[in-house]
Every structure is written in C-alpha cells, then in structure tokens.
Scaffold this motif. Sequence first.
Motif, short mmCIF file in Angstrom:
data_model
loop_
_atom_site.label_atom_id
_atom_site.label_comp_id
_atom_site.label_asym_id
_atom_site.label_seq_id
_atom_site.Cartn_x
_atom_site.Cartn_y
_atom_site.Cartn_z
N GLY A 244 -9.62 -9.56 -28.73
CA GLY A 244 -8.42 -10.24 -29.21
C GLY A 244 -7.41 -9.37 -29.92
N ASN A 245 -7.75 -8.14 -30.24
CA ASN A 245 -6.84 -7.24 -30.94
C ASN A 245 -6.12 -6.34 -29.94
N GLU A 246 -4.80 -6.25 -30.06
CA GLU A 246 -4.01 -5.43 -29.13
C GLU A 246 -4.37 -3.95 -29.25
N ILE A 247 -4.51 -3.33 -28.08
CA ILE A 247 -4.62 -1.88 -27.98
C ILE A 247 -3.79 -1.46 -26.77
N HIS A 248 -3.49 -0.18 -26.67
CA HIS A 248 -2.54 0.27 -25.65
C HIS A 248 -3.10 1.42 -24.82
N THR A 249 -2.60 1.48 -23.60
CA THR A 249 -2.92 2.59 -22.71
C THR A 249 -1.64 3.38 -22.45
N LEU A 250 -1.77 4.49 -21.78
CA LEU A 250 -0.62 5.35 -21.49
C LEU A 250 0.46 4.64 -20.69
N GLY A 251 0.06 3.72 -19.82
CA GLY A 251 1.06 3.06 -18.97
C GLY A 251 0.40 2.11 -18.00
N ASN A 252 1.07 1.87 -16.90
CA ASN A 252 0.57 0.95 -15.89
C ASN A 252 -0.19 1.69 -14.79
N LEU A 253 -1.08 0.97 -14.15
CA LEU A 253 -1.83 1.52 -13.01
C LEU A 253 -0.87 1.81 -11.85
N PRO A 254 -1.28 2.68 -10.94
CA PRO A 254 -0.48 2.88 -9.73
C PRO A 254 -0.31 1.53 -9.01
N THR A 255 0.86 1.30 -8.45
CA THR A 255 1.16 0.02 -7.81
C THR A 255 0.70 -0.01 -6.35
N ASN A 256 0.55 -1.21 -5.83
CA ASN A 256 0.17 -1.38 -4.43
C ASN A 256 1.17 -0.66 -3.54
N GLY A 257 0.64 0.04 -2.56
CA GLY A 257 1.47 0.79 -1.63
C GLY A 257 1.70 2.23 -2.05
N ALA A 258 1.46 2.54 -3.33
CA ALA A 258 1.64 3.92 -3.81
C ALA A 258 0.48 4.80 -3.35
N LYS A 259 0.75 6.07 -3.21
CA LYS A 259 -0.30 7.04 -2.92
C LYS A 259 -1.08 7.24 -4.22
N ALA A 260 -2.40 7.16 -4.13
CA ALA A 260 -3.23 7.33 -5.32
C ALA A 260 -3.14 8.77 -5.82
N PRO A 261 -2.99 8.95 -7.13
CA PRO A 261 -2.96 10.31 -7.67
C PRO A 261 -4.30 11.01 -7.43
N ASP A 262 -4.24 12.29 -7.10
CA ASP A 262 -5.47 13.05 -6.93
C ASP A 262 -6.11 13.25 -8.30
N PHE A 263 -7.37 13.63 -8.30
CA PHE A 263 -8.08 13.87 -9.54
C PHE A 263 -9.22 14.84 -9.28
N THR A 264 -9.71 15.42 -10.35
CA THR A 264 -10.94 16.19 -10.32
C THR A 264 -11.83 15.63 -11.41
N LEU A 265 -13.02 15.19 -11.03
CA LEU A 265 -13.98 14.62 -11.96
C LEU A 265 -15.32 15.33 -11.82
N THR A 266 -16.21 15.10 -12.77
CA THR A 266 -17.50 15.78 -12.79
C THR A 266 -18.61 14.85 -12.33
N LYS A 267 -19.41 15.34 -11.37
CA LYS A 267 -20.55 14.58 -10.86
C LYS A 267 -21.75 14.76 -11.81
N ASN A 268 -22.81 14.02 -11.54
CA ASN A 268 -24.00 14.09 -12.39
C ASN A 268 -24.67 15.46 -12.37
N ASP A 269 -24.47 16.22 -11.29
CA ASP A 269 -25.06 17.57 -11.21
C ASP A 269 -24.11 18.63 -11.79
N LEU A 270 -23.04 18.19 -12.46
CA LEU A 270 -22.02 19.00 -13.11
C LEU A 270 -21.08 19.71 -12.15
N SER A 271 -21.18 19.41 -10.86
CA SER A 271 -20.20 19.93 -9.91
C SER A 271 -18.95 19.06 -9.98
N SER A 272 -17.89 19.54 -9.38
CA SER A 272 -16.62 18.81 -9.39
C SER A 272 -16.38 18.13 -8.06
#
Length: 168
Positions: A8-36
Amino acid sequence: MATVTLKGNEIHTLGNLPTNGAKAPDFTLTKNDLSSTSLSDYKGKKVVLNIFPSIDTGTCAQSVRQFNQEAAELDNTTILCISKDLPFAQARFCGAEGIDKVETLSDFRDGNFGKAYNVEFTDGPLKSLLSRSVVVLNENGDVVYSEQVAETVDEPNYKAALEALMDA
C-alpha cells in the motif's frame, strides 16, 4: 518514473516497461554457473521475462514455481526468471524445489537489465531491486505483452501473459 506500491505504500521505478511492438532491449545477465547470457542467445524463441525483487520471498518464489509448471506445456519458448539474487541463491532454490523448466538469471553484476527495462526501484525499502513485472517477447524479440504489477506483493497475471505468448 513509474509508481507501484509495496503493501500500500508508494514506491517508484526508473520508468515504464518497453511497450508492445517495441524491440526488447538487449541485456547481459549471469547464469547459475556464473557464465553470461544475453537476449540474443534466445533468438528465434518466444521469451517470457519473469522479473521480481528476490527469489527468497513467497510471491517471487511462487511466480517461479508457476512459470516452471506452465513452461512444461510450451513449445519454442524460454522462461527467464530474473532478479538481483546471487546465482548461488537461485540455484539453491531451484534445486530444493525441483525447478527445471525455467532459467534463473541474475542482474547482480552491473544492474544494466533493471535500467534497460526501467524496473529498478529508485526508492523505498526495495531500492535497487527489480520491480515485479512480466514481459513477453515473440521470436523476433518484439514485446507482445508487458505488465508491471501495481502492488509488489501480488502475483503477476499469468493468464494474460500466457495468452499473449500463444498469440505471439
């Protein structure tokens, strides 16, 4: 900046999610074996991004369980469960729960995923963690559905996400 609530308490994020039809931003994340891994590694597949604050909370854990159950039925689809939890914690949870149909990925190294998708909390007790959200991508990496859950302790709309996936 987007506004959601935590018990019930307001908190904020950086902005809005990518919209429908937009190209998803690329990312690099870490897997459980610590590879990317990056979004381009899933090219040609439908992708569900199940994004949440921490696998060590009940609602987040339930979302991973639910998507794991649903993933068994999906063709040419990868479900990525993304948080800032350390890969060790993600692997421990999945091992203890028998979760083997989804992939857990961590944004702990540089936080660029949270910034690219605008889901990083900017204030409140969860500051710097990721807001509970679901983003569905088609085989071309285009956004076909997105939901930033309005109340952080609530589960996402699994049905709507899966329906968008079927229509993608």
